[in-house]
Design a protein around this motif. Sequence first.
Motif, short mmCIF file in Angstrom:
data_model
loop_
_atom_site.label_atom_id
_atom_site.label_comp_id
_atom_site.label_asym_id
_atom_site.label_seq_id
_atom_site.Cartn_x
_atom_site.Cartn_y
_atom_site.Cartn_z
N PRO A 56 0.83 -1.21 0.00
CA PRO A 56 0.00 0.00 0.00
C PRO A 56 0.86 1.26 0.00
CG PRO A 56 -0.71 -1.55 1.71
CD PRO A 56 0.61 -2.04 1.20
N ALA A 57 0.34 2.32 -0.60
CA ALA A 57 1.06 3.60 -0.60
C ALA A 57 0.94 4.30 0.75
CB ALA A 57 0.53 4.50 -1.71
N SER A 58 -0.17 4.09 1.45
CA SER A 58 -0.36 4.74 2.75
C SER A 58 0.54 4.09 3.79
CB SER A 58 -1.81 4.64 3.19
OG SER A 58 -1.97 5.13 4.50
N MET A 59 1.17 4.92 4.61
CA MET A 59 2.03 4.40 5.66
C MET A 59 1.29 4.20 6.98
SD MET A 59 4.89 3.53 4.53
CE MET A 59 4.80 3.31 2.74
N VAL A 60 -0.01 4.38 6.98
CA VAL A 60 -0.86 4.03 8.12
C VAL A 60 -1.99 3.15 7.60
CG1 VAL A 60 -0.31 6.15 9.37
CG2 VAL A 60 -2.32 6.08 7.90
N GLY A 61 -2.70 2.53 8.52
CA GLY A 61 -3.78 1.65 8.11
C GLY A 61 -4.95 2.41 7.52
N VAL A 62 -5.57 1.84 6.51
CA VAL A 62 -6.75 2.41 5.88
C VAL A 62 -7.91 1.45 6.12
CG1 VAL A 62 -7.81 3.16 3.72
CG2 VAL A 62 -5.35 3.52 4.10
N PRO A 63 -9.01 1.91 6.75
CA PRO A 63 -10.14 1.02 7.02
C PRO A 63 -10.61 0.30 5.75
CG PRO A 63 -10.45 3.12 8.12
CD PRO A 63 -9.26 3.28 7.23
N GLY A 64 -10.76 -1.01 5.86
CA GLY A 64 -11.25 -1.79 4.73
C GLY A 64 -10.18 -2.29 3.79
N ALA A 65 -8.94 -1.80 3.93
CA ALA A 65 -7.86 -2.24 3.03
C ALA A 65 -7.43 -3.66 3.38
CB ALA A 65 -6.68 -1.29 3.13
N ALA A 66 -7.04 -4.41 2.36
CA ALA A 66 -6.64 -5.80 2.57
C ALA A 66 -5.32 -5.91 3.33
CB ALA A 66 -6.53 -6.52 1.22
N VAL A 67 -4.42 -4.96 3.12
CA VAL A 67 -3.10 -4.97 3.75
C VAL A 67 -2.84 -3.61 4.36
CG1 VAL A 67 -0.61 -5.24 3.39
CG2 VAL A 67 -2.22 -6.69 2.12
N SER A 68 -2.27 -3.60 5.55
CA SER A 68 -1.85 -2.37 6.21
C SER A 68 -0.34 -2.38 6.35
CB SER A 68 -2.48 -2.25 7.60
OG SER A 68 -1.86 -1.24 8.36
N ASN A 69 0.29 -1.24 6.08
CA ASN A 69 1.74 -1.13 6.27
C ASN A 69 2.13 -0.99 7.73
OD1 ASN A 69 3.09 -1.35 3.74
ND2 ASN A 69 2.32 0.67 3.17
#
Length: 383
Positions: free
Chosen positions: A255-268
């Motif tokens: 993922p491009a986001s460096m924090v978790g995004v609700p609903g995303a399959a993978v969190s960094n």
Amino acid sequence: MRDRVQTARARPAAGGPSALRELLERVERATPAGRDRAIDGLRALAIAGVVLGHWLVTALVADSGTLRGASPLRELPAFTPASWLFQTLAVFFLVGGLVAARGRARAEQGFRAWLRRRLARLFAPVMAVAAVWSVIAVTMLARGVAVDTVLALAALVWSPLWFLLVFGALTALTPVAARIGPAWPVAVVALVDLVRFWLGGPGWLGWVNVIAGWLVPYCLGASWAGGLPSRRTGWALLLGGAAATAVLVLWAGYPASMVGVPGAAVSNLDPPTLAAVTFGLAQCGAARLLAGPLRRALRRPLAWAAVAVVNVHAITIFLWHQTAMIAVTALGLLTGGILPGLHTAPDSAAWVAARLAWLPVFGAALVACCALAGVKRPGRAGG
């Protein structure tokens, strides 16, 4: 230094410019001559990034009489760069490793006594948060507030506290952190990601990275305890870490986001991935490059006094910043309206603009929360 700054702030003074000047002089006199102010400046930037990041990427939406959590990162992909600016945890762990290694080297007591003292300082303030929020939760439930609302608010307060548990575990590893260096934990994170993302391994294996991932900047900081490396090393970490992160995001599917995004399959971040680690290395390089300019900037008494106060109360600020946001949100509901940027869904640029306008209000509420939490009690040196 913490004892001295607390003492300097506790002495009464008359109001006006002369009082401010006197306070600045007291803080200056309380600062040891050999203190590296750049380290304190980096810690202050790190805690500011965490606080502002949470306030910007966390929303409480008023919906049919309840409050639910939401994030602009889910609705506004263009907002993703905010996570690059405000996810500063690697800098916090870098400074933590450096300060702990230096403090351990200077400590006269044995390791167990040193560790017990540091952990007590780290976790003692949590008791006040636990007590206050136990009362709040019971009161809300007794007054008929929806359980979902209570859980959403409690999650905002308690979910960031994983940081203290990890920091405590890494503090216990301080004696070996400088010796093993960052390469071994980087290798562990890479292996864990390889197994769980590419070889079909179990998802729970990723939780190994909670320690291994943050051990990377902590080890790096511990290895810098004897003196900061050259600027060339800083540039190598910044450019190498940024390039590795770009490769992982653009071609390896991270993922491009460096924090978790609700609903995303993978969190960094939950748990940390290799992309979070390489991004953290880039941040550590940037921190090394910022050290010189920060050191010069903090020769100014006003800038140094502000940084010193933030450092003295860093844990209190961390523990209460979400409560401050919740308090403003709850008080806003008493107006009888739905206020933009405070109770509305984070799904437009207008929400972002409104949210930015609320940040000073959150800041004022945080100052009030810290005062009520008793930040003027005598403290101990920051190490």
